[in-house]
Enzyme design. Sequence first.
Site, PDB file in Angstrom:
ATOM      1  N   GLY A   1      -7.934   8.011   7.288  1.00  0.00           N
ATOM      2  CA  GLY A   1      -8.306   8.269   8.684  1.00  0.00           C
ATOM      3  C   GLY A   1      -9.745   8.778   8.773  1.00  0.00           C
TER       4      GLY A   1
ATOM      5  N   ASN B   1      -8.642   0.791   6.456  1.00  0.00           N
ATOM      6  CA  ASN B   1      -7.587   0.561   7.435  1.00  0.00           C
ATOM      7  C   ASN B   1      -8.036   1.025   8.827  1.00  0.00           C
ATOM      8  OD1 ASN B   1      -5.189   0.196   8.784  1.00  0.00           O
ATOM      9  ND2 ASN B   1      -4.058   1.781   7.704  1.00  0.00           N
TER      10      ASN B   1
ATOM     11  N   ASP C   1       0.848  -1.195   0.000  1.00  0.00           N
ATOM     12  CA  ASP C   1       0.000   0.000   0.000  1.00  0.00           C
ATOM     13  C   ASP C   1       0.889   1.252   0.000  1.00  0.00           C
ATOM     14  OD1 ASP C   1      -2.407   1.411   0.198  1.00  0.00           O
ATOM     15  OD2 ASP C   1      -2.424   1.340   2.393  1.00  0.00           O
TER      16      ASP C   1
END
Length: 288
Positions: free
Chosen positions: A178, A231, A84
């Site tokens: 995020g 993630n 990634d």
Amino acid sequence: MLVSAKEMLQKAKAGHYAVGQFNINNLEWTKSILLTAQELKSPVILGVSEGAGKYMAGYKTVVGMVNGMLEELNITVPVAIHLDHGSYEGCLKCVEAGFSSIMFDGSHYPIDENVEKTKELVKIAHDKGMSIEAEVGSIGGEEDGVIGAGECADPNECKAIADLGVDMLAAGIGNIHGKYPDNWAGLSFETLDAVQQKTGDMPLVLHGGTGIPEDMIKKAISLGVAKINVNTECQLSFAAATREYIEAGKDQQGKGFDPRKLLAPGAEAIKATVKEKMELFGSVGKAE
Ligand code: 13P
């Protein structure tokens, strides 16, 4: 079965669903994701950032762990191990280590340099039967030290990179790694539509999958997104479940401190998050 991501993504694009890339951090993460993919008969991509690769004692350790699990847990659905946001050097290391897919993130280079480096890596990856992702227009926010300003991609630049023969393309469309801030403007579907028109059958990649509302995910898939990266959301569910276990004092009851018990609620929480995403992305049952 360890495979390149090419075929699973072409099928996803043609079938109007997306395959999830779930980033891994350790053995618990990897096991939870693989078991969920197998249970739901879904193809899956295990994302490894350069930081997480280092944390897990190097890319070769990651490949050994994943291959061991595929065999010992009887995982028969297609699985790709994918670097990634790789640097040029990181990509070369993962090719060596036995990854089945890489991402070269050249989005911070001037477009000519991004094209040049991506072109070299396309050849190297394809010679080994691996798939390769490239990026145009940076993803906002910070992930493992990779910081992006979050500008939307130029569709003509996307075409230039797509024409190099990459297998999937990440185009910045206002997405952020995020949590999304309260004042986030949302995804730019105008940009996504323009990119898809220029790049045709190319499977497009949506980074920053954590916290994007369901309707936006569905619309993005309808406009050609075939891979969605998640993630932070697994990290948040793992942390919340672990916190609950400890705050309930369970680590102090009997052998509750045993890591196999202490980490179990977090591992189960990751499974639930991955399941929810696979259902939303439409990949359930696509590996049957
Ligand atoms: P999130 O951490 O926002 O889910 O983003 C993941 C990602 O895009 C990995 O490249």
